[in-house]
Write an enzyme that holds these catalytic residues in place. Structure first.
Site, PDB file in Angstrom:
ATOM      1  N   ASP A  23       0.857  -1.178   0.000  1.00 51.36           N
ATOM      2  CA  ASP A  23       0.000   0.000   0.000  1.00 51.36           C
ATOM      3  C   ASP A  23       0.899   1.236   0.000  1.00 51.36           C
ATOM      4  OD1 ASP A  23      -2.356   1.654   0.457  1.00 51.36           O
ATOM      5  OD2 ASP A  23      -1.612   1.839   2.517  1.00 51.36           O
TER       6      ASP A  23
ATOM      7  N   ASP B 264      -0.160   5.181   0.816  1.00 53.20           N
ATOM      8  CA  ASP B 264      -0.373   6.163   1.884  1.00 53.20           C
ATOM      9  C   ASP B 264      -0.589   5.476   3.226  1.00 53.20           C
ATOM     10  OD1 ASP B 264      -0.575   8.832   0.345  1.00 53.20           O
ATOM     11  OD2 ASP B 264      -1.855   7.458  -0.794  1.00 53.20           O
TER      12      ASP B 264
ATOM     13  N   THR C 270      -2.899   0.403  -4.279  1.00 56.59           N
ATOM     14  CA  THR C 270      -3.238   1.678  -3.670  1.00 56.59           C
ATOM     15  C   THR C 270      -4.607   2.194  -4.099  1.00 56.59           C
ATOM     16  OG1 THR C 270      -2.518   4.007  -3.575  1.00 56.59           O
ATOM     17  CG2 THR C 270      -1.955   2.792  -5.556  1.00 56.59           C
ATOM     18  N   GLY C 271      -5.130   3.117  -3.319  1.00 55.18           N
ATOM     19  CA  GLY C 271      -6.348   3.811  -3.707  1.00 55.18           C
ATOM     20  C   GLY C 271      -6.091   4.911  -4.716  1.00 55.18           C
TER      21      GLY C 271
ATOM     22  N   LYS D 271      -8.776  -4.611  -3.603  1.00 56.19           N
ATOM     23  CA  LYS D 271      -7.336  -4.856  -3.700  1.00 56.19           C
ATOM     24  C   LYS D 271      -7.037  -6.353  -3.716  1.00 56.19           C
ATOM     25  CE  LYS D 271      -5.475  -0.601  -1.630  1.00 56.19           C
ATOM     26  NZ  LYS D 271      -4.478  -0.076  -0.670  1.00 56.19           N
TER      27      LYS D 271
END
Length: 266
Positions: free
Chosen positions: A9, A11, A43-44, A193
């Site tokens: 990931d 952040d 990641t988003g 994810k």
């Protein structure tokens, strides 16, 4: 166990609170990559504001972006897999946000749209700057040629808490998740994810037990539970820690470095 695919990931995990990758972590990731392990970001963020971190670390390969809704190849920027949404399905959420004064954006793999760029409040504009992205004004649906992969709502944590409670009462046909204290994401019901990581592992011929994943928030739970080894950061909520196999140090203490040192370089 030799891990062949390592999903990080970004952040709250790879980045410290200053939105930076420490030099120690960069060197450790480089050392792990030199052993033959494939390192990806999960990641988003979208590809445009996640691929630069791969390039900063000297890595090629893939980024799983938009919380699993789109997977991109780093060197060619090609979208190799995505989960799309029907634009019409977003209409009630757009109406809700406009009525409640909740900021939202609509994402294709590479572009982001808002109601009015010029009308962005300073706190919203600053958020986009921190995430290295630039939105465009939302056009007619027919003008958007790429698939819509994510709808994001942004606001103060207590406001987003209330939005989540409200929308939890709806009969949702989309996947709704908290991707941060200030964000709620809506995606295709199959997008996560964990599912995207599974699809990529299968594409690469890598077994589930050969996958290691490190994350820190609720949107990371599916990849932590899919991976053969799922590691939560110490700055994770308790529910995320409970879903993981173990907990490493926080993002400000080199948690990724410590986990990779333990499981990939020992």
């Amino acid at each position: 166990m030799k891990y062949k695919l390592i999903a990080l990931d970004v952040d709250g995990t790879l980045l410290n609170d200053d939105h930076e990758i420490s030099q120690q972590t960069k060197e450790t990731i480089k050392a792990v990559a030199e052993t033959g392990a494939e390192i990806i970001l999960c990641t988003g963020r979208g590809p445009l504001n996640s691929i630069p971190f791969m390039e900063e670390m000297g890595l090629s390969g893939y980024v799983i972006s938009h919380n699993g809704a789109a997977t991109a190849k780093v060197d060619t920027k090609e979208i190799v897999h995505h989960f799309a949404m029907e634009p019409i399905s977003l209409t009630p959420f757009m109406q809700y946000c406009r009525e409640k004064g909740i900021h939202f954006d609509i994402n294709t793999p590479y572009d982001m749209y808002v109601d009015s760029v010029d009308g962005l409040e300073p706190v919203v504009r600053n958020m986009y700057e921190n995430y290295l992205t630039l939105p465009f004004n939302l056009p007619e649906w027919s003008s958007i040629k790429e698939p819509i992969v994510k709808f994001t709502m942004f606001g103060e944590s207590k406001v987003i808490d209330e939005v989540y409670k409200d929308l939890s009462q709806w009969e949702l046909e989309l996947n709704m998740l908290r991707s941060g204290d200030y964000f709620i994401d809506l995606m295709n019901n199959e997008a996560s994810k964990g599912n995207a990581l599974k699809q990529l592992a299968m594409k690469r011929g890598i077994q589930q037990e050969e996958v290691l994943a490190i994350g820190n928030y609720f949107n990371d739970i599916t990849m932590l539970t899919y991976a053969g080894k799922g590691i939560a950061m110490d700055n994770s909520p308790i529910e995320v820690k409970a879903a993981a196999d173990e907990v490493t140090l926080s993002n400000n203490e080199g948690g990724v470095h410590a986990a990779l040192l333990k499981h990939c370089l020992s």
